[in-house]
Write a protein that holds these residues in place. Structure first.
Motif, PDB file in Angstrom:
ATOM      1  N   GLN A  34      33.892 -15.071 -25.428  1.00  0.00           N
ATOM      2  CA  GLN A  34      34.952 -15.581 -26.310  1.00  0.00           C
ATOM      3  C   GLN A  34      36.078 -14.569 -26.526  1.00  0.00           C
ATOM      4  O   GLN A  34      36.509 -14.333 -27.662  1.00  0.00           O
ATOM      5  N   LEU A  35      36.544 -13.965 -25.474  1.00  0.00           N
ATOM      6  CA  LEU A  35      37.581 -12.949 -25.614  1.00  0.00           C
ATOM      7  C   LEU A  35      38.849 -13.543 -26.226  1.00  0.00           C
ATOM      8  O   LEU A  35      39.377 -14.544 -25.741  1.00  0.00           O
ATOM      9  N   PHE A  36      39.295 -12.927 -27.325  1.00  0.00           N
ATOM     10  CA  PHE A  36      40.494 -13.358 -28.062  1.00  0.00           C
ATOM     11  C   PHE A  36      40.373 -14.792 -28.576  1.00  0.00           C
ATOM     12  O   PHE A  36      41.370 -15.466 -28.797  1.00  0.00           O
ATOM     13  N   ASN A  37      39.126 -15.241 -28.778  1.00  0.00           N
ATOM     14  CA  ASN A  37      38.924 -16.617 -29.206  1.00  0.00           C
ATOM     15  C   ASN A  37      37.691 -16.734 -30.094  1.00  0.00           C
ATOM     16  O   ASN A  37      36.930 -17.686 -30.007  1.00  0.00           O
ATOM     17  N   ASP A  38      37.489 -15.725 -30.977  1.00  0.00           N
ATOM     18  CA  ASP A  38      36.359 -15.821 -31.893  1.00  0.00           C
ATOM     19  C   ASP A  38      36.860 -15.851 -33.336  1.00  0.00           C
ATOM     20  O   ASP A  38      38.054 -15.990 -33.592  1.00  0.00           O
ATOM     21  N   THR A  39      35.934 -15.707 -34.280  1.00  0.00           N
ATOM     22  CA  THR A  39      36.285 -15.830 -35.689  1.00  0.00           C
ATOM     23  C   THR A  39      37.256 -14.755 -36.160  1.00  0.00           C
ATOM     24  O   THR A  39      38.062 -14.968 -37.062  1.00  0.00           O
ATOM     25  N   PHE A  40      37.207 -13.576 -35.531  1.00  0.00           N
ATOM     26  CA  PHE A  40      37.943 -12.427 -36.041  1.00  0.00           C
ATOM     27  C   PHE A  40      39.223 -12.124 -35.279  1.00  0.00           C
ATOM     28  O   PHE A  40      40.180 -11.614 -35.844  1.00  0.00           O
ATOM     29  N   VAL A  41      39.250 -12.412 -33.985  1.00  0.00           N
ATOM     30  CA  VAL A  41      40.431 -12.131 -33.163  1.00  0.00           C
ATOM     31  C   VAL A  41      40.792 -13.384 -32.380  1.00  0.00           C
ATOM     32  O   VAL A  41      40.004 -13.851 -31.549  1.00  0.00           O
ATOM     33  N   PHE A  42      41.977 -13.936 -32.658  1.00  0.00           N
ATOM     34  CA  PHE A  42      42.380 -15.153 -31.951  1.00  0.00           C
ATOM     35  C   PHE A  42      43.820 -15.042 -31.469  1.00  0.00           C
ATOM     36  O   PHE A  42      44.729 -14.734 -32.243  1.00  0.00           O
ATOM     37  N   SER A  43      43.997 -15.276 -30.188  1.00  0.00           N
ATOM     38  CA  SER A  43      45.317 -15.352 -29.579  1.00  0.00           C
ATOM     39  C   SER A  43      45.252 -16.427 -28.504  1.00  0.00           C
ATOM     40  O   SER A  43      44.548 -16.265 -27.502  1.00  0.00           O
ATOM     41  N   LYS A  44      45.960 -17.512 -28.699  1.00  0.00           N
ATOM     42  CA  LYS A  44      45.871 -18.632 -27.754  1.00  0.00           C
ATOM     43  C   LYS A  44      46.260 -18.228 -26.335  1.00  0.00           C
ATOM     44  O   LYS A  44      45.530 -18.524 -25.376  1.00  0.00           O
ATOM     45  N   PRO A  45      47.403 -17.528 -26.132  1.00  0.00           N
ATOM     46  CA  PRO A  45      47.759 -17.133 -24.755  1.00  0.00           C
ATOM     47  C   PRO A  45      46.718 -16.217 -24.118  1.00  0.00           C
ATOM     48  O   PRO A  45      46.338 -16.398 -22.954  1.00  0.00           O
ATOM     49  N   LEU A  46      46.229 -15.219 -24.887  1.00  0.00           N
ATOM     50  CA  LEU A  46      45.251 -14.286 -24.325  1.00  0.00           C
ATOM     51  C   LEU A  46      43.892 -14.950 -24.097  1.00  0.00           C
ATOM     52  O   LEU A  46      43.199 -14.638 -23.126  1.00  0.00           O
ATOM     53  N   SER A  47      43.507 -15.866 -24.981  1.00  0.00           N
ATOM     54  CA  SER A  47      42.226 -16.553 -24.801  1.00  0.00           C
ATOM     55  C   SER A  47      42.237 -17.397 -23.531  1.00  0.00           C
ATOM     56  O   SER A  47      41.221 -17.514 -22.838  1.00  0.00           O
ATOM     57  N   ARG A  48      43.386 -17.986 -23.211  1.00  0.00           N
ATOM     58  CA  ARG A  48      43.489 -18.754 -21.960  1.00  0.00           C
ATOM     59  C   ARG A  48      43.431 -17.816 -20.758  1.00  0.00           C
ATOM     60  O   ARG A  48      42.789 -18.109 -19.746  1.00  0.00           O
ATOM     61  N   MET A  49      44.114 -16.680 -20.869  1.00  0.00           N
ATOM     62  CA  MET A  49      44.164 -15.726 -19.765  1.00  0.00           C
ATOM     63  C   MET A  49      42.777 -15.163 -19.458  1.00  0.00           C
ATOM     64  O   MET A  49      42.418 -14.955 -18.293  1.00  0.00           O
ATOM     65  N   PHE A  50      41.990 -14.915 -20.522  1.00  0.00           N
ATOM     66  CA  PHE A  50      40.675 -14.295 -20.348  1.00  0.00           C
ATOM     67  C   PHE A  50      39.525 -15.297 -20.518  1.00  0.00           C
ATOM     68  O   PHE A  50      38.395 -14.907 -20.787  1.00  0.00           O
ATOM     69  N   SER A  51      39.814 -16.561 -20.352  1.00  0.00           N
ATOM     70  CA  SER A  51      38.793 -17.596 -20.516  1.00  0.00           C
ATOM     71  C   SER A  51      37.703 -17.485 -19.453  1.00  0.00           C
ATOM     72  O   SER A  51      37.975 -17.217 -18.281  1.00  0.00           O
ATOM     73  N   HIS A  52      36.456 -17.685 -19.876  1.00  0.00           N
ATOM     74  CA  HIS A  52      35.317 -17.664 -18.964  1.00  0.00           C
ATOM     75  C   HIS A  52      34.808 -19.076 -18.666  1.00  0.00           C
ATOM     76  O   HIS A  52      33.701 -19.245 -18.151  1.00  0.00           O
ATOM     77  N   GLU A  53      35.607 -20.080 -18.957  1.00  0.00           N
ATOM     78  CA  GLU A  53      35.143 -21.463 -18.824  1.00  0.00           C
ATOM     79  C   GLU A  53      34.702 -21.802 -17.398  1.00  0.00           C
ATOM     80  O   GLU A  53      33.638 -22.401 -17.190  1.00  0.00           O
ATOM     81  N   LYS A  54      35.482 -21.416 -16.401  1.00  0.00           N
ATOM     82  CA  LYS A  54      35.124 -21.747 -15.015  1.00  0.00           C
ATOM     83  C   LYS A  54      33.808 -21.105 -14.610  1.00  0.00           C
ATOM     84  O   LYS A  54      32.967 -21.722 -13.954  1.00  0.00           O
ATOM     85  N   ARG A  55      33.613 -19.833 -15.012  1.00  0.00           N
ATOM     86  CA  ARG A  55      32.358 -19.161 -14.692  1.00  0.00           C
ATOM     87  C   ARG A  55      31.187 -19.835 -15.381  1.00  0.00           C
ATOM     88  O   ARG A  55      30.118 -20.040 -14.779  1.00  0.00           O
TER      89      ARG A  55
END
Length: 278
Positions: A36-57
């Motif tokens: 959940q890089l840049f997409n958890d309860t404490f650190v959220f950035s929509k652009p960065l979360s998309r860039m570092f998303s692990h969804e495909k893996r």
């Protein structure tokens, strides 16, 4: 039966206990981890979360495992994340999906309305998840499995809640290898619980909900024996490179007599820095 847990960002002791009882019952268990890089309860950035998303893996790993059941442990903070991941898994693989944890236990009727959720476990999950895995493996109905909500002919069915697990010493030790095998950094601070439930009923805490749910179903606050806790820690100390212990009891100091004896033995037998909630 292959059960696959999907976990976000941190070690999950609930999953570790569930994995332990599933393996004890002869089922196969594995884990797919989302940082959940840049997409958890404490650190959220929509652009960065998309860039570092692990969804495909994550989706690729689910396909490689070919699970018979996909399991999520859900709190309110990660409910949107769990829904997003579960929806994609259902679209691609049509795998049966189960949600458990505090959030589904609080609002099971809302969680079950999601078309990608097939089952919800309310309350303690060890007995219900093993019973479900056994039933699905044998092709048997799930209508009698306590703590389980399920769907039948388009309608939501609700089973009765079973009593709390009274003797916690009967549970196997949590399956730490579920996380440690892939995520070695979790070994540093060893998470453990010596009790379940709480002696209080604070309205802002999930324990007030669970106390109502388990009314008349046995003792709500239960504590493991000192020897059982120390046995787990001795075994873990030999096996892992841990440098500290984290006691995740709701209130670690609630029983002063138990605490006094435990700390005397802990100092002699374990003697590692620790943190606890009081």
């Amino acid at each position: 039966m292959k059960v696959l847990f999907i976990s976000p960002s941190c070690e999950n002791m609930g999953m570790e206990y569930l994995s332990a009882v599933l393996k004890q019952a002869g089922h196969q268990v594995d884990l797919v981890y989302d940082p959940q890089l840049f997409n958890d309860t404490f650190v959220f950035s929509k652009p960065l979360s998309r860039m570092f998303s692990h969804e495909k893996r994550i989706l690729k790993e689910v396909g490689m495992h070919q699970p018979d059941l996909v399991a999520f442990s859900v709190v309110s903070d990660n409910y949107p994340w769990a829904c997003q991941r579960a929806r994609k898994i259902k679209e691609i693989y049509q795998s049966p999906i189960i949600f458990g944890g505090v959030h589904p236990s609080s609002v099971p009727e809302i969680v079950m309305k999601n078309d990608f959720v097939d089952y919800v476990v309310v309350g303690e999950g060890e007995g219900a998840l093993v019973d479900l895995a056994d039933s699905l493996d044998r092709g048997e109905p799930v209508s009698g499995i306590q703590n389980l909500w399920y769907k039948e002919d388009g309608s939501i069915k609700r089973n009765e809640v079973r009593p709390t697990i009274q003797n916690l010493d009967e549970l196997p030790f949590p399956d730490k290898d579920l996380f440690y095998r892939k995520l070695h950094f979790f070994q540093d601070g060893y998470y453990i619980m010596t009790s379940r439930g709480c002696v209080y009923r604070c309205t802002y805490c999930n324990n007030s909900l669970f106390k109502r749910m388990y009314a008349g179903k046995g003792l709500f606050f239960r504590r493991r024996s000192i020897e059982n806790v120390l046995s787990e820690l001795r075994e873990a100390k030999k096996k892992y490179n841990m440098t500290s212990i984290h006691f995740w009891d709701e209130i670690f100091i609630s029983d002063h007599e138990w605490l006094k004896e435990f700390l005397q033995r802990y100092q002699k037998e374990i003697s590692l820095p620790y943190a606890c909630c009081i």
